[in-house]
Design a protein around this motif. Structure first.
Motif, mmCIF file in Angstrom:
data_model
loop_
_atom_site.group_PDB
_atom_site.id
_atom_site.type_symbol
_atom_site.label_atom_id
_atom_site.label_comp_id
_atom_site.label_asym_id
_atom_site.label_seq_id
_atom_site.Cartn_x
_atom_site.Cartn_y
_atom_site.Cartn_z
ATOM 1 N N VAL A 1 -3.252 -3.769 6.565
ATOM 2 C CA VAL A 1 -2.905 -3.796 5.159
ATOM 3 C C VAL A 1 -4.056 -3.220 4.334
ATOM 4 N N VAL A 2 -5.281 -3.550 4.720
ATOM 5 C CA VAL A 2 -6.443 -3.056 3.972
ATOM 6 C C VAL A 2 -6.542 -1.537 4.085
ATOM 7 N N LEU A 3 -6.379 -1.018 5.292
ATOM 8 C CA LEU A 3 -6.473 0.430 5.477
ATOM 9 C C LEU A 3 -5.359 1.160 4.737
ATOM 10 N N SER A 4 -4.167 0.603 4.764
ATOM 11 C CA SER A 4 -3.047 1.233 4.070
ATOM 12 C C SER A 4 -3.277 1.238 2.562
ATOM 13 N N THR A 5 -3.762 0.129 2.031
ATOM 14 C CA THR A 5 -4.047 0.058 0.601
ATOM 15 C C THR A 5 -5.169 1.012 0.217
ATOM 16 N N LEU A 6 -6.197 1.065 1.043
ATOM 17 C CA LEU A 6 -7.315 1.976 0.793
ATOM 18 C C LEU A 6 -6.862 3.424 0.815
ATOM 19 N N GLU A 7 -5.988 3.746 1.753
ATOM 20 C CA GLU A 7 -5.496 5.121 1.886
ATOM 21 C C GLU A 7 -4.696 5.550 0.657
ATOM 22 N N VAL A 8 -3.808 4.682 0.190
ATOM 23 C CA VAL A 8 -2.991 5.017 -0.978
ATOM 24 C C VAL A 8 -3.859 5.092 -2.235
ATOM 25 N N ALA A 9 -4.775 4.145 -2.382
ATOM 26 C CA ALA A 9 -5.660 4.157 -3.555
ATOM 27 C C ALA A 9 -6.527 5.413 -3.574
ATOM 28 N N ALA A 10 -7.031 5.812 -2.407
ATOM 29 C CA ALA A 10 -7.854 7.016 -2.327
ATOM 30 C C ALA A 10 -7.036 8.255 -2.687
ATOM 31 N N THR A 35 -5.651 12.839 16.579
ATOM 32 C CA THR A 35 -5.783 13.380 17.935
ATOM 33 C C THR A 35 -7.219 13.319 18.413
ATOM 34 N N ALA A 36 -8.151 13.722 17.575
ATOM 35 C CA ALA A 36 -9.558 13.704 17.973
ATOM 36 C C ALA A 36 -10.051 12.278 18.196
ATOM 37 N N MET A 37 -9.681 11.359 17.300
ATOM 38 C CA MET A 37 -10.154 9.980 17.434
ATOM 39 C C MET A 37 -9.481 9.255 18.590
ATOM 40 N N SER A 38 -8.241 9.616 18.921
ATOM 41 C CA SER A 38 -7.589 8.964 20.060
ATOM 42 C C SER A 38 -8.266 9.348 21.371
ATOM 43 N N ALA A 39 -8.776 10.555 21.440
ATOM 44 C CA ALA A 39 -9.512 10.953 22.642
ATOM 45 C C ALA A 39 -10.845 10.215 22.728
ATOM 46 N N ILE A 40 -11.483 10.039 21.590
ATOM 47 C CA ILE A 40 -12.808 9.408 21.573
ATOM 48 C C ILE A 40 -12.708 7.895 21.742
ATOM 49 N N PHE A 41 -11.850 7.247 20.962
ATOM 50 C CA PHE A 41 -11.827 5.783 20.927
ATOM 51 C C PHE A 41 -10.829 5.145 21.886
ATOM 52 N N SER A 83 -7.841 10.174 4.049
ATOM 53 C CA SER A 83 -7.231 10.771 5.231
ATOM 54 C C SER A 83 -7.736 10.107 6.509
ATOM 55 N N LEU A 84 -9.023 9.809 6.544
ATOM 56 C CA LEU A 84 -9.583 9.106 7.706
ATOM 57 C C LEU A 84 -9.068 7.668 7.786
ATOM 58 N N SER A 85 -8.839 7.040 6.643
ATOM 59 C CA SER A 85 -8.250 5.694 6.637
ATOM 60 C C SER A 85 -6.842 5.733 7.219
ATOM 61 N N PHE A 86 -6.074 6.755 6.843
ATOM 62 C CA PHE A 86 -4.735 6.908 7.396
ATOM 63 C C PHE A 86 -4.790 7.128 8.902
ATOM 64 N N ALA A 87 -5.710 7.970 9.360
ATOM 65 C CA ALA A 87 -5.831 8.232 10.784
ATOM 66 C C ALA A 87 -6.229 6.968 11.540
ATOM 67 N N THR A 88 -7.154 6.198 10.975
ATOM 68 C CA THR A 88 -7.566 4.953 11.606
ATOM 69 C C THR A 88 -6.412 3.967 11.640
ATOM 70 N N LEU A 89 -5.631 3.907 10.578
ATOM 71 C CA LEU A 89 -4.452 3.057 10.541
ATOM 72 C C LEU A 89 -3.475 3.435 11.652
ATOM 73 N N MET A 90 -3.278 4.720 11.859
ATOM 74 C CA MET A 90 -2.363 5.159 12.918
ATOM 75 C C MET A 90 -2.890 4.769 14.300
ATOM 76 N N LEU A 91 -4.210 4.837 14.488
ATOM 77 C CA LEU A 91 -4.781 4.447 15.771
ATOM 78 C C LEU A 91 -4.660 2.942 16.014
ATOM 79 N N ILE A 92 -4.937 2.168 14.983
ATOM 80 C CA ILE A 92 -4.887 0.717 15.133
ATOM 81 C C ILE A 92 -3.456 0.227 15.393
ATOM 82 N N THR A 93 -2.491 0.851 14.752
ATOM 83 C CA THR A 93 -1.100 0.412 14.933
ATOM 84 C C THR A 93 -0.435 1.038 16.151
ATOM 85 N N ARG A 94 -1.169 1.751 16.928
ATOM 86 C CA ARG A 94 -0.613 2.335 18.150
ATOM 87 C C ARG A 94 -0.261 1.219 19.053
#
Length: 94
Positions: A1-10, A35-41, A83-94
């Protein structure tokens, strides 16, 4: 929820100071970051073809933004952070 709110606010904060096309361009770089972060993390297998596609996509984002002094401003960093918050959100909700 925090990442999603941060992403929209940004997004909306960056849209106040930057042209909408530039903000959307930063946000369309989200899949590149995912894609890049999924390979790394996450240890996902990303072959050389996908890494090449990531580099080409990143070059496309740079071309679309037409790098200038405004590209490295605080509103641009806010859009990039969103954009990075959105990407992190997508990784966490995987």
């Amino acid at each position: 929820v925090v990442l999603s709110t941060l992403e929209v606010a940004a997004f909306f904060l960056a849209a106040v100071y930057l042209p909408l096309a530039d903000v959307v361009t930063y946000y369309l770089a989200g899949p590149i970051f995912v894609t890049a972060m999924s390979a790394i993390f996450l240890g996902e297998k990303v072959g050389w073809r996908r890494w090449t596609a990531i580099l080409i996509g990143f070059c496309g984002v740079l071309i679309a933004l037409r790098p200038s002094a405004q590209t490295v401003s605080l509103p641009a960093l806010i859009a990039l952070g969103g954009s990075l918050s959105f990407a992190t959100l997508m990784l966490i909700t995987r």
